[in-house]
Motif scaffolding. Structure first.
Motif, PDB file in Angstrom:
ATOM      1  N   GLU A  90      21.127 -26.299 100.869  1.00  0.00           N
ATOM      2  CA  GLU A  90      22.095 -27.355 100.175  1.00  0.00           C
ATOM      3  C   GLU A  90      22.343 -26.728  98.670  1.00  0.00           C
ATOM      4  OE1 GLU A  90      20.074 -31.195  98.314  1.00  0.00           O
ATOM      5  OE2 GLU A  90      19.592 -29.558  97.053  1.00  0.00           O
ATOM      6  N   ARG A  91      21.738 -25.419  98.300  1.00  0.00           N
ATOM      7  CA  ARG A  91      22.175 -24.513  97.398  1.00  0.00           C
ATOM      8  C   ARG A  91      23.549 -23.700  97.697  1.00  0.00           C
ATOM      9  NH1 ARG A  91      16.558 -23.425  96.758  1.00  0.00           N
ATOM     10  NH2 ARG A  91      16.722 -21.414  97.853  1.00  0.00           N
ATOM     11  N   LEU A  92      23.461 -23.347  98.979  1.00  0.00           N
ATOM     12  CA  LEU A  92      24.797 -22.656  99.469  1.00  0.00           C
ATOM     13  C   LEU A  92      26.084 -23.714  99.317  1.00  0.00           C
ATOM     14  CD1 LEU A  92      23.243 -20.491 102.223  1.00  0.00           C
ATOM     15  CD2 LEU A  92      23.745 -19.666 100.193  1.00  0.00           C
ATOM     16  N   LEU A  93      25.776 -24.853  99.905  1.00  0.00           N
ATOM     17  CA  LEU A  93      27.042 -25.743  99.968  1.00  0.00           C
ATOM     18  C   LEU A  93      27.326 -26.196  98.780  1.00  0.00           C
ATOM     19  CD1 LEU A  93      25.858 -27.988 102.982  1.00  0.00           C
ATOM     20  CD2 LEU A  93      27.371 -26.032 102.872  1.00  0.00           C
ATOM     21  N   GLN A 101      25.715 -35.568 101.567  1.00  0.00           N
ATOM     22  CA  GLN A 101      24.858 -36.934 101.857  1.00  0.00           C
ATOM     23  C   GLN A 101      24.124 -36.770 102.850  1.00  0.00           C
ATOM     24  OE1 GLN A 101      27.409 -40.384 102.981  1.00  0.00           O
ATOM     25  NE2 GLN A 101      25.720 -40.963 104.336  1.00  0.00           N
ATOM     26  N   TYR A 102      22.869 -37.121 102.890  1.00  0.00           N
ATOM     27  CA  TYR A 102      21.692 -37.098 103.708  1.00  0.00           C
ATOM     28  C   TYR A 102      21.475 -38.295 104.121  1.00  0.00           C
ATOM     29  CZ  TYR A 102      20.556 -32.261 101.472  1.00  0.00           C
ATOM     30  OH  TYR A 102      20.172 -31.120 100.900  1.00  0.00           O
ATOM     31  N   LEU A 109       8.595 -37.972 102.559  1.00  0.00           N
ATOM     32  CA  LEU A 109       8.969 -37.867 101.402  1.00  0.00           C
ATOM     33  C   LEU A 109      10.050 -37.412 101.097  1.00  0.00           C
ATOM     34  CD1 LEU A 109       7.844 -39.150  98.607  1.00  0.00           C
ATOM     35  CD2 LEU A 109       6.714 -36.762  98.367  1.00  0.00           C
ATOM     36  N   ILE A 110      11.160 -38.020 100.387  1.00  0.00           N
ATOM     37  CA  ILE A 110      12.242 -37.410  99.981  1.00  0.00           C
ATOM     38  C   ILE A 110      12.207 -36.303  98.966  1.00  0.00           C
ATOM     39  CG2 ILE A 110      14.719 -37.655  98.864  1.00  0.00           C
ATOM     40  CD1 ILE A 110      14.615 -40.617 100.185  1.00  0.00           C
ATOM     41  N   PRO A 111      12.514 -34.789  99.029  1.00  0.00           N
ATOM     42  CA  PRO A 111      12.028 -34.050  98.122  1.00  0.00           C
ATOM     43  C   PRO A 111      12.659 -34.429  96.623  1.00  0.00           C
ATOM     44  CG  PRO A 111      13.226 -33.166  99.959  1.00  0.00           C
ATOM     45  CD  PRO A 111      13.111 -34.346  99.970  1.00  0.00           C
ATOM     46  N   ALA A 112      11.877 -34.281  95.615  1.00  0.00           N
ATOM     47  CA  ALA A 112      12.041 -34.772  94.270  1.00  0.00           C
ATOM     48  C   ALA A 112      13.177 -33.562  93.808  1.00  0.00           C
ATOM     49  CB  ALA A 112      11.017 -34.554  93.338  1.00  0.00           C
ATOM     50  N   ASP A 113      13.437 -32.322  94.308  1.00  0.00           N
ATOM     51  CA  ASP A 113      14.575 -31.660  93.833  1.00  0.00           C
ATOM     52  C   ASP A 113      15.687 -31.609  94.509  1.00  0.00           C
ATOM     53  OD1 ASP A 113      12.996 -30.415  95.833  1.00  0.00           O
ATOM     54  OD2 ASP A 113      13.303 -28.533  95.182  1.00  0.00           O
ATOM     55  N   CYS A 114      15.889 -32.749  95.611  1.00  0.00           N
ATOM     56  CA  CYS A 114      16.928 -32.582  96.398  1.00  0.00           C
ATOM     57  C   CYS A 114      18.321 -33.170  95.466  1.00  0.00           C
ATOM     58  CB  CYS A 114      16.732 -33.812  97.375  1.00  0.00           C
ATOM     59  SG  CYS A 114      18.175 -34.032  98.526  1.00  0.00           S
ATOM     60  N   ARG A 115      19.393 -32.684  95.498  1.00  0.00           N
ATOM     61  CA  ARG A 115      20.554 -32.819  94.717  1.00  0.00           C
ATOM     62  C   ARG A 115      21.641 -33.592  95.302  1.00  0.00           C
ATOM     63  NH1 ARG A 115      22.335 -27.749  91.888  1.00  0.00           N
ATOM     64  NH2 ARG A 115      21.703 -26.659  93.780  1.00  0.00           N
ATOM     65  N   GLY A 116      21.508 -33.862  96.715  1.00  0.00           N
ATOM     66  CA  GLY A 116      22.364 -34.602  97.315  1.00  0.00           C
ATOM     67  C   GLY A 116      22.230 -36.284  97.345  1.00  0.00           C
ATOM     68  N   ASP A 140      18.987 -43.227  97.043  1.00  0.00           N
ATOM     69  CA  ASP A 140      20.067 -43.652  96.326  1.00  0.00           C
ATOM     70  C   ASP A 140      20.580 -45.245  96.653  1.00  0.00           C
ATOM     71  OD1 ASP A 140      20.823 -41.490  94.109  1.00  0.00           O
ATOM     72  OD2 ASP A 140      20.794 -40.248  96.163  1.00  0.00           O
ATOM     73  N   CYS A 141      20.575 -45.078  98.110  1.00  0.00           N
ATOM     74  CA  CYS A 141      20.787 -46.373  98.611  1.00  0.00           C
ATOM     75  C   CYS A 141      20.285 -46.679  99.879  1.00  0.00           C
ATOM     76  CB  CYS A 141      22.102 -46.507  98.803  1.00  0.00           C
ATOM     77  SG  CYS A 141      23.023 -45.839 100.227  1.00  0.00           S
ATOM     78  N   PHE A 142      20.271 -47.840 100.429  1.00  0.00           N
ATOM     79  CA  PHE A 142      19.317 -48.209 101.785  1.00  0.00           C
ATOM     80  C   PHE A 142      20.351 -48.710 102.680  1.00  0.00           C
ATOM     81  CE2 PHE A 142      16.198 -47.787  98.612  1.00  0.00           C
ATOM     82  CZ  PHE A 142      15.055 -47.182  99.155  1.00  0.00           C
TER      83      PHE A 142
END
Length: 212
Positions: A90-93, A101-102, A109-116, A140-142
């Motif tokens: 993620e950091r590289l991209l 988009q994941y 558990l969705i990681p709290a530090d995930c930025r996507g 972010d959405c379902f």
């Protein structure tokens, strides 16, 4: 120092065929491995087992070389590999200006530090939602894959207090005919409840062909 690796099923370029970013050109990274119970209707069962081990740097290089400004990271269940290398990817991209988009089941558990941008597609099996409630605030959405039973979907949305703007519903079906048969009923359900409707464009156009 050994390479940090990911368990990869496939990498390809296409157009996002479903959900809130539908229609956008994208690079796809499908990671291997999923979380039981496994969905009998899954159209990517081949990603359940082990794939190819590829270094994070090589994965990033291959995705960047495809030239898209959006990368879809899916599975299987991608967040199984967050700590083992996905967080570094993620950091590289993001450093290259690539939007991510994941696609997650919400079984982990969705990681709290995930930025996507995190699209959660909860799974309903044997009359039970296999889902961690904490993800209601982290996604972010379902996106619901709906068959003939729509009542459980509405009960889930109500229980977790999901805003209608965060909900996309699409017809279950590993092939074109199944999707077309179910679409009118789901269309009407979305109109009634003010949800977003999503077809599955790749299935409509290419039936059950993989890698599109």
């Amino acid at each position: 120092m050994p390479d940090i690796i990911l368990d990869v099923h496939e990498i390809f370029t296409s157009i996002q065929g479903e959900g809130p970013l539908m229609g956008r050109p994208a690079s796809f990274l499908r990671l291997s491995g999923c979380v039981e119970p496994l969905c009998p209707w899954c159209d990517t069962k081949q990603a359940w087992g082990p794939g190819k081990t590829i270094s994070v740097e090589e994965v990033a290089s291959r995705l960047i070389a495809l030239g898209n400004r959006l990368c879809i990271i899916t599975g299987g269940e991608p967040f199984l590999q967050w700590e083992s290398g996905l967080n570094l990817l993620e950091r590289l991209l993001l450093t290259e200006g690539i939007e991510i988009q994941y696609e997650t089941s919400g079984k982990v558990l969705i990681p709290a530090d995930c930025r996507g941008f995190k699209v959660c597609s909860p799974k309903y099996l044997a009359n039970i939602w296999h889902y961690l409630p904490e993800n209601s605030e982290r996604a972010d959405c379902f996106k619901f894959v709906a068959g003939d039973e729509l009542k459980p979907v509405q009960e889930f949305i109500t229980k977790h207090n999901l805003d209608q703007d965060r909900v996309w519903i699409m017809p279950m079906g590993t092939g074109r005919d199944e999707q077309l048969t179910r679409s009118p009923k789901i269309w009407e359900f979305c109109v009634k409840h003010h949800y977003n409707f999503s077809p599955r464009l790749h299935t409509l156009f290419f039936n059950n062909q993989q890698g599109v």
